[in-house]
Design an enzyme around this catalytic site. Structure first.
Site, PDB file in Angstrom:
ATOM      1  CG  HIS A 179      18.493 -15.308  -2.095  1.00 20.18           C
ATOM      2  ND1 HIS A 179      19.301 -16.411  -2.262  1.00 20.18           N
ATOM      3  CD2 HIS A 179      17.716 -15.572  -1.033  1.00 20.18           C
ATOM      4  CE1 HIS A 179      18.993 -17.315  -1.345  1.00 20.18           C
ATOM      5  NE2 HIS A 179      18.041 -16.834  -0.579  1.00 20.18           N
ATOM      6  CE  LYS A 207      24.186 -17.609 -16.577  1.00 18.42           C
ATOM      7  NZ  LYS A 207      24.596 -17.744 -15.188  1.00 18.42           N
ATOM      8  NE  ARG A 208      13.350 -16.840 -15.409  1.00 15.21           N
ATOM      9  CZ  ARG A 208      12.118 -16.870 -14.917  1.00 15.21           C
ATOM     10  NH1 ARG A 208      11.708 -17.933 -14.245  1.00 15.21           N
ATOM     11  NH2 ARG A 208      11.286 -15.870 -15.106  1.00 15.21           N
ATOM     12  CE  LYS A 229      19.937 -14.598 -13.972  1.00 10.96           C
ATOM     13  NZ  LYS A 229      20.818 -15.172 -12.935  1.00 10.96           N
ATOM     14  CB  THR A 244      23.793 -22.201  -7.790  1.00 13.88           C
ATOM     15  OG1 THR A 244      22.574 -21.854  -8.446  1.00 13.88           O
ATOM     16  CG2 THR A 244      23.795 -21.625  -6.391  1.00 13.88           C
ATOM     17  CE  LYS A 278      22.947 -26.064  -9.643  1.00 16.95           C
ATOM     18  NZ  LYS A 278      21.684 -25.347  -9.896  1.00 16.95           N
TER      19      LYS A 278
HETATM   20  C1  NBG Z   1      19.163 -15.351  -6.855  1.00 15.56           C
HETATM   21  C2  NBG Z   1      20.431 -14.675  -7.354  1.00 15.56           C
HETATM   22  C3  NBG Z   1      21.503 -15.701  -7.694  1.00 15.56           C
HETATM   23  C4  NBG Z   1      21.712 -16.636  -6.524  1.00 15.56           C
HETATM   24  C5  NBG Z   1      20.386 -17.233  -6.101  1.00 15.56           C
HETATM   25  C6  NBG Z   1      20.519 -18.122  -4.883  1.00 15.56           C
HETATM   26  C7  NBG Z   1      16.977 -14.304  -6.532  1.00 15.56           C
HETATM   27  C8  NBG Z   1      16.219 -13.207  -5.870  1.00 15.56           C
HETATM   28  N1  NBG Z   1      18.287 -14.308  -6.347  1.00 15.56           N
HETATM   29  O1  NBG Z   1      22.706 -15.044  -8.001  1.00 15.56           O
HETATM   30  O2  NBG Z   1      20.138 -13.881  -8.461  1.00 15.56           O
HETATM   31  O3  NBG Z   1      22.603 -17.654  -6.863  1.00 15.56           O
HETATM   32  O4  NBG Z   1      19.456 -16.213  -5.778  1.00 15.56           O
HETATM   33  O5  NBG Z   1      21.105 -17.443  -3.830  1.00 15.56           O
HETATM   34  O6  NBG Z   1      16.386 -15.116  -7.193  1.00 15.56           O
END
Ligand code: NBG
Length: 821
Positions: free
Chosen positions: A363, A555-556, A561, A663, A667
């Site tokens: 991920h 988002k976080r 980001k 994601t 949405k």
């Molecule tokens: C996160 C990514 C995102 C991705 C999500 C789900 C982690 C390690 N990775 O870009 O930063 O959409 O995983 O795949 O949290």
């Protein structure tokens, strides 16, 4: 004689009966005096009754038919609230609303009683939750495994604009959705040492001795799919001490001391680590990982043993195991330990079974997020597993690696499961790739970069093991539940089948040209903006107009980001409005939602800076309604469900090459929020789907980023070359916003002295230009609404049903098993 089953019908009257029964007999409350919370619990239980029967049926059918099942191992599940989702998925929403209505209760008001189940940090955990929904919806036999954290992700508050964290006691009052399964309790070993023994035939066997034991109590949460009778479960492990009392100490009269071990054992499932994408190497975290993996594997092995009398070589034909990132990767040596040490299989046979069983999803490409455990810690906590890892490594380096690159010690260094530079570490990503038959990335670009960069040598060795499976989202929660008005309009226009086949949304395409349809679509958006404006008023004390452009970044909080790039543009606009009060600028509300990891200093500095700028801008009479900035506290799934349908513009502005997929981007696009974004993660595929004329792309590409870095990136060059940018940075780091010029020096230093690691300055002008284009486009409302509709119509690809069916076909080899009424 079997007693007649109680009435679990789906009619309004049956539901009414069930709710009243639960109020009286489960909660001991009178209908007349029950609290709102009682009503909520009784309603959940009435629904759960109807769901559980299908869970039992699904489990029984899966067992009897002997099909392969997938076991999804994830340290995080960001489930949010369950009641409305379960109601809409099971088709009980209307009858339940009517049942409650007859008793003078408003279902929608009750929904707000539910605390979010926030057992995850961000995208990775929410993806796991969407996948659970899709697995049930498309009738795949599946079990999700995770940890029953007592405290989920912290609750965020702002004090003087700064983030303060509070514990999230989501299940202080219990949860009506979870069911304890004490008969499936497991025991897990930790610490201790390894001794060599010989079995009856004189074969050496390793034995792990003098260990500490921990118990795992499973809690099951039923997962209801949309319009399907499959109900899979999410099984979460709670840590317990293996004996309630240490009797000796107890007998010596030290009652409190006797409970100490119990308290220590229970800390293992106490709290979710609040880091998104980065790891800290803490012992408790390793113990958490092993604890839930060992419980889950023991559970899977138990099922294999009681269900069949098959040789171990058939294990993979019954069980697929998906590793959600490297967090559960210790499952690989654990399965080896079970097979070799406990079951006495020869090493090579066991290794083949492992590789056939496991698959791994990566991920992230961020180097700091690649999990590594110090060898000394690993050895202390899991001594036998370390030996197994060493042996896997030796056989690999001397086998496949030596065969492909004879005598090449550099290749061995890069592929080794052990990092040797600057101390010894176990590389969990390498272990995951090697122990699996499939490794996937989560968007096309991300997978390409995995193959070309992060795992280039593994890819050269085993090209067939790599594949892309672009992420998806469940369109039930992220459209049907959070935007029932739009869902209804779509259904009225093109029929209901899109809910199970999202590609059919394309049938909306021609309606973008229909002014009547556009007017209805636009009204739905505006109504959501009115609702969000009220939330903003309540939460932030800021009045915003629903006719402004709602520009959303949720988002976080992470430098990659680039919430701070967004901030640079906001401050630039602020200055422009002051310099040029009559400019034709459409009013805008910048909306943020983000939690920062509690120990991530710069992320917290950025939150503070956004809040400080917000306070100035919102109260500056020269600005009026033209510009508002709000940071909604405690961003979480249930808040996302309110923001997303009300958003006009979706900020997806990460440095190219850094966001694996995203994601939230999907949405927002689904709900008709246009993307302003870089060519990163799944944005690339969103552009392909919606068309480049319906998205605002800006900034450097991955290749350009690489080139710029190779040539030597110096943010000062951009600073001196661009007066607007210079003024903006200088202004933020002056005393203007807080009265203290020191406050945002960390942010300034990061952008200038520390080299601007995420290239905000390099992308600044391109971003500002793209934002100007957004402003111009928004003024043509007809055009904007058309673009929004085309986004909704064209993002069907991003349904998690599609993703999950691809996993089932390409990785797990799973059949769909419909469950009857
Ligand atoms: C996160 C990514 C995102 C991705 C999500 C789900 C982690 C390690 N990775 O870009 O930063 O959409 O995983 O795949 O949290």
């Amino acid at each position: 004689m079997t007693p007649a089953p109680c009435d679990l019908g789906n009619s309004k009257d049956s539901l009414k009966n069930s709710i009243i029964n639960h109020l009286r007999f489960t909660l001991g409350a009178y209908v007349e005096s029950a609290s709102k919370n009682d009503w909520w619990v009784a309603t959940c239980l009435a629904i759960r009754d109807r769901v559980m029967d299908h869970a039992t049926k699904s489990r029984t059918l899966h067992r009897q038919s002997g099909v392969r099942r997938v076991h999804y191992l994830s340290l995080e599940y960001l489930m949010g609230r369950l009641l409305e989702n379960n109601l809409r998925n099971s088709g009980l929403y209307e009858s339940t609303k009517a049942a409650l209505g007859e008793m003078g209760k408003d279902l929608d008001a009750l929904l707000d009683c539910e605390p979010d189940m926030g057992l995850g940090n961000g995208g990775l955990g929410r993806l796991a939750a969407c996948f659970m929904d899709s697995l049930s919806t498309v009738n795949l036999p599946a079990i999700g495994y995770g940890i029953h954290y007592e405290f989920g992700l912290f609750r965020q508050e702002f004090v003087n604009g700064k983030q303060v964290e509070h514990p999230d006691a989501w299940m202080r009052d219990g949860s009506p959705w979870k069911i304890a399964r004490p008969s499936y309790r497991q025991t897990v070993q930790l610490y201790g040492r390894v001794v060599q023994k010989f079995d009856d035939c004189g074969h050496p066997r390793s034995e792990w001795v003098e260990t500490k034991a921990l118990l795992g109590l499973p809690w099951d949460i039923p997962i209801v799919g949309y319009d399907s009778h499959t109900v899979n479960v999410l099984r979460l492990w709670q840590a317990q001490a293996d004996e309630d009392f240490n009797f000796q100490v107890f007998n010596e009269g030290s009652y409190v001391e006797a409970l100490r071990d119990k308290a220590i054992a229970e800390t293992v499932s106490k709290v979710l680590y609040p880091n998104d994408s980065t790891e800290s190497g803490k012992e408790l975290r390793l113990v958490q990982q092993y604890f839930f993996v060992a419980c889950s594997l023991a559970d899977i092995v138990r099922r294999f043993k009681v269900g069949y009398t098959l040789p171990w070589s058939e294990f993979p034909s019954k069980a697929a195991i998906q590793l959600n990132d490297t967090h559960p990767a210790v499952a690989i040596p654990e399965l080896m330990r079970i097979l070799v040490d406990l079951e006495g299989l020869p090493w090579n046979e066991a290794w083949k079974i492992c590789q056939e069983t496991f698959a791994y999803t990566n991920h992230t490409l961020l180097p700091e997020a690649l999990e590594m455990w110090s060898v000394s810690l690993f050895e202390r906590v899991l001594p036998r597993h370390l030996q197994i890892i060493y042996q896997i490594n030796q056989l690999f380096l001397e086998g496949d690696v030596e065969a492909k690159w004879p005598g090449d010690s550099e290749k061995k260094r890069s592929l080794s499961l052990i990092e040797e530079r600057g101390g010894k570490y176990v590389r969990m990503a390498n272990l995951s790739v090697l122990g699996s038959h499939a490794t996937n990335g989560v968007a096309a670009l991300h997978t390409r970069l995995l193959c070309e960069r992060l795992f280039a040598d593994f890819y050269a060795l085993y090209p067939d093991r790599f594949l892309n499976l672009t992420n998806g989202i469940t369109f039930r929660r992220w459209l049907d539940v959070c935007n029932p008005q739009l869902s209804a309009l779509i259904t009225e226009t093109i029929g209901e089948s899109w809910k199970k086949n999202a590609d059919l949304l394309r049938n909306l395409d021609p309606h973008a040209d229909d002014p009547a349809f556009r007017a209805r679509y636009a009204k739905i958006k505006r109504d959501h903006k009115v609702v969000l404006a009220k939330i903003i008023e309540d939460e932030c004390g800021v009045t915003v107009s629903p006719d402004a452009l709602f520009d959303v970044q949720i988002k976080r909080l992470h430098e990659y980001k680039r919430q701070h790039l967004n901030l640079l543009n906001i401050v630039t606009l602020y200055r422009e409005i002051l310099d040029n009060p009559n400019a034709d600028f459409h009013p805008r509300v910048f909306i943020f939602g983000a939690k920062a990891a509690p120990g991530y200093f710069l992320a917290k500095n950025i939150i503070h800076a956004i809040n400080a700028v917000a306070a100035k801008v919102n109260n500056d009479p020269r600005v009026g309604d033209k510009l508002k900035v709000v940071f909604l506290p405690n961003y979480r799934v249930s808040l996302a469900e309110k923001i997303i349908p009300a958003s006009d513009l979706s900020e997806q502005i990460s440095t190219a090459g850094k966001e694996a997929s995203g994601t939230g981007n999907m949405k927002l696009a689904l709900n008709g929020s246009l993307t302003i974004g870089t060519l990163d993660g799944a944005n690339v595929e969103i552009e392909e789907e919606v068309g480049s004329e319906n998205i605002f792309i800006f900034g450097l590409t991955v290749e350009e980023v690489t080139e710029l870095r190779a040539k030597g990136y110096n943010p000062w060059d951009y600073y001196w070359a661009n007066e607007k940018l210079r003024n903006t940075i200088d202004w933020i780091s002056s005393d203007y916003f807080t009265g203290n010029a020191e406050e945002f020096q960390p942010l300034r230093r990061s952008l200038l002295d520390h080299g601007d690691p995420y290239l905000c300055l390099a992308d600044y002008q391109s971003y500002v230009d793209a934002q100007a284009k957004v402003d111009a486009t928004y003024k043509d409302q007809d055009k904007w609404v058309k673009m929004a509709i085309l986004n909704t119509a064209r993002v069907g690809k991003f349904s998690s049903d599609r993703t999950i069916l691809q996993y089932a076909e390409k990785v797990w080899n799973l059949p769909q098993v419909p469950i009857g009424e």
